[in-house]
Write a protein that holds these residues in place. Structure first.
Motif, PDB file in Angstrom:
ATOM      1  N   HIS A   1     -34.899  29.381   5.707  1.00 55.36           N
ATOM      2  CA  HIS A   1     -34.652  28.031   5.202  1.00 55.36           C
ATOM      3  C   HIS A   1     -33.544  27.380   6.024  1.00 55.36           C
ATOM      4  O   HIS A   1     -32.446  27.917   6.147  1.00 55.36           O
ATOM      5  N   ALA A   2     -33.843  26.207   6.618  1.00 52.65           N
ATOM      6  CA  ALA A   2     -32.834  25.435   7.344  1.00 52.65           C
ATOM      7  C   ALA A   2     -33.145  23.957   7.166  1.00 52.65           C
ATOM      8  O   ALA A   2     -34.244  23.504   7.507  1.00 52.65           O
ATOM      9  N   ILE A   3     -32.190  23.202   6.646  1.00 55.11           N
ATOM     10  CA  ILE A   3     -32.394  21.775   6.382  1.00 55.11           C
ATOM     11  C   ILE A   3     -31.523  20.903   7.276  1.00 55.11           C
ATOM     12  O   ILE A   3     -31.984  19.935   7.863  1.00 55.11           O
ATOM     13  N   GLY A   4     -30.249  21.204   7.412  1.00 55.58           N
ATOM     14  CA  GLY A   4     -29.351  20.393   8.217  1.00 55.58           C
ATOM     15  C   GLY A   4     -29.573  20.557   9.709  1.00 55.58           C
ATOM     16  O   GLY A   4     -30.129  21.558  10.165  1.00 55.58           O
ATOM     17  N   ASP A   5     -29.102  19.569  10.501  1.00 51.59           N
ATOM     18  CA  ASP A   5     -29.309  19.634  11.949  1.00 51.59           C
ATOM     19  C   ASP A   5     -28.606  20.842  12.575  1.00 51.59           C
ATOM     20  O   ASP A   5     -29.152  21.502  13.466  1.00 51.59           O
ATOM     21  N   ARG A   6     -27.416  21.150  12.087  1.00 51.43           N
ATOM     22  CA  ARG A   6     -26.694  22.299  12.650  1.00 51.43           C
ATOM     23  C   ARG A   6     -27.381  23.611  12.288  1.00 51.43           C
ATOM     24  O   ARG A   6     -27.513  24.512  13.126  1.00 51.43           O
ATOM     25  N   SER A   7     -27.839  23.741  11.050  1.00 48.41           N
ATOM     26  CA  SER A   7     -28.465  24.998  10.632  1.00 48.41           C
ATOM     27  C   SER A   7     -29.775  25.237  11.370  1.00 48.41           C
ATOM     28  O   SER A   7     -30.120  26.378  11.709  1.00 48.41           O
TER      29      SER A   7
END
Length: 581
Positions: A380-386
């Motif tokens: 799971h990755a939602i943010g641009d950095r993640s």
């Protein structure tokens, strides 16, 4: 390849005949579904059948035997499969598509929520409170009241706090999860039972929200939710089994024939829940003939060795209904809970860049071990950095472990930094995305990220496809409703709630790409493309009959409903005609 219009299908007849005749190839002759002769159990005819097979995208008839597709093509080819016991069904021109595959659900959690406090769509504080008041009136003192689905953006953004509901729930502990599952509200009694006070420290990867005096407000974010989860009694086996049946019926009514179940696994939740549901619910349903649709299961990455041992012992395919998929983890939280991990801070919270839910070194080692054991990994990755962090991690793991068909997945991939979208295709990463999220996220994203960041990097479906990434579409149910037809329209139109125009119109995709995302690409994303995902000879006869009888009309309006859902050639759902009255 874009779908051919119906007027252009004549040119494809040679290809259709070639495909249809391929069942005589020696490879097919030993298959169990061909034993006993060549007569079909069922023939559907006179339809507009979109096969999802690029070599022969359209047909008008299909023959089915023992749950699998025997032939697909024009009726002059199919009629040779008609025997004395063959059932014939006239589709009367209706559009037929492969059974939808929802690539990301929390299936039992959704089924359980159907029997709890429903807060989806609540747009006023008063309505929120009244829903809780009505539900608690039927609860004996001391029992937990649970529910979820609330979205504070619908009532202007104010975050709920325990004092909203304390006066009406003095004798019942309450836990109400936000729609995204990354934040929840506890009343004061629940906080007391969990021992949450001014002195409670924030756990790694989580936050206990506090007021100006340092007192907990009742809101817990990501891994802080475990402080409450540990106090809530486990759901009875009987209730979880009923939740599976309830969820299955609901999914079938929307044309879903396969789900990829990420389990009751959220930041802060026990890793044992997925395994308990596997043994208590899914195995029970599989062995007792209660399965109604196909399920591919993912398990917490912390338990990769258990899954590896199980697959070595029994294989990935437990039956034609139940499959062992891979392992899942979390890199960050969600945008709605202001816990998605970002390069730049949230506009209204200059000190908040979001949360890294899992320690990156730990996540790398778990991914390395899982991949080395041959397991598929979804993060799971939602943010641009993640998203960049996980792409870097996947690249390092692939370099370390060597070339293989691993089909790494990133779940959600909602907000991407400039230059990130092409990396998905370059690294052969599946982007498991949920188009209906954008219906609710647009205003929130602009508020939290600012116009430039929100409009430049949110839900980049077209950009991902342009970079040769494969999209697997899903709902994340019960975060949003499980409804592939609406989701397909969302990916093509991108018009959020209350808007009159598309959000980032350059990222709209066409019908063919959207359908592929719910069918053949979704099947590839979980290694099931040899079994499902297209209406091709030898594959499972999972298909959906739609309410429209014109492909051109369907493509133009993206408006249809599910008339019937077939799983293994058997009708599993038929629309009640009284629904129209």
């Amino acid at each position: 390849m874009k779908p051919l219009s119906l007027s252009a299908t004549a040119a494809a007849l040679v290809a259709l005949l070639a495909v249809a005749s391929s069942i005589y190839h020696p490879h097919f002759l030993h298959q169990p579904w061909l034993r006993g002769g060549d007569a079909a159990d069922l023939v559907v005819m006179n339809g507009t059948i979109y096969t999802g097979d690029a070599a022969s995208p359209f047909a008008d008839s299909m023959a089915i035997r023992r749950g699998r597709i025997l032939r697909v093509g024009n009726y002059s080819t199919i009629k040779k499969s008609v025997g004395s016991m063959t059932r014939m069904e006239n589709l009367q021109g209706k559009v037929v598509v492969p059974g939808f595959i929802d690539s990301h659900v929390h299936f039992l959690f959704g089924g359980l929520q159907m029997g709890q406090v429903q807060l989806h769509g609540v747009s006023r504080k008063e309505h929120f409170v009244n829903k809780v008041k009505e539900a608690v009136s039927n609860k004996p003192p001391g029992t937990w009241l649970q529910g979820g689905g609330w979205n504070n953006d619908l009532w202007g953004g104010e975050i709920p706090i325990a004092s909203w509901i304390d006066d009406i729930t003095p004798q019942n502990p309450v836990w109400l999860s936000r729609m995204d599952g990354h934040m929840g509200l506890a009343n004061s009694l629940a906080l007391k039972l969990a021992g949450i006070s001014n002195n409670t420290k924030d756990p790694d990867g989580g936050t206990v929200m506090r007021n100006s005096l340092g007192e907990p407000t009742g809101l817990l974010i990501d891994s802080a939710m475990k402080l409450i989860f540990s106090c809530i009694p486990e759901v009875l086996v009987e209730d979880r089994r009923e939740a599976l049946l309830r969820a299955s019926d609901h999914a079938l009514s929307k044309g879903v024939t396969t789900v990829v179940d990420m389990g009751r696994y959220f930041p802060g939740a026990s890793t044992e829940l997925s395994w308990e549901d596997f043994s208590d619910v899914y195995r029970w349903a599989n062995l007792s003939g209660k399965m109604k649709l196909r399920v591919c299961l993912f398990f917490p990455i912390e338990t990769w060795d258990r899954l590896h041992e199980l697959i070595n012992r029994v294989g990935r395919k437990l039956s034609e209904w139940l499959y062992l998929g891979g392992v899942k983890s979390f890199a960050d939280g969600s945008l709605g809970s202001s816990s998605a991990l970002l390069y730049e801070p949230y506009v209204e919270e200059p000190l908040n860049h979001g949360l890294q839910v899992t320690d990156i070194d730990k996540l790398y080692n778990l991914t390395l071990a899982s991949d080395k054991a041959g397991l598929q990994v979804a993060i799971h990755a939602i943010g641009d950095r993640s998203n960049d962090v996980i792409l870097d991690l996947y690249k390092s793991v692939a370099t370390e472990n060597g070339i293989r068909d691993r089909r790494f997945r990133i779940e959600h991939a909602q907000h991407l930094a400039p230059g990130t979208a092409p990396r998905f295709g370059e690294q052969e990463i599946f982007a498991s995305v949920q188009p209906d999220h954008l219906l609710y996220d647009a205003d929130s994203a602009i508020k939290k990220l600012g116009v430039e960041r929100a409009n430049g990097g949110s839900y980049l479906f077209k950009s991902l496809l342009a970079g040769n990434a494969q999209l697997a579409l899903g709902s994340d149910w019960p975060v949003v409703e499980i409804n592939p037809l609406r989701s397909i329209k969302s990916s093509m139109r991108r018009v959020p709630r209350g808007w009159g125009n598309a959000w980032i119109s350059s990222e709209c995709i066409d019908l063919n790409d959207a359908l592929n995302g719910y069918t053949i690409s979704a099947a590839r994303s979980c290694f099931l493309d040899e079994e499902i995902g297209s209406l091709s000879p030898g594959k499972m006869a999972d298909f959906v009959v739609l309410s429209v009888d014109s492909w051109d009309e369907f493509a133009a309006e993206v408006s249809a409903s599910v008339e019937a859902t077939y799983v293994g050639g058997l009708r599993a759902y038929a629309r009640d005609l009284t629904e129209d009255s």
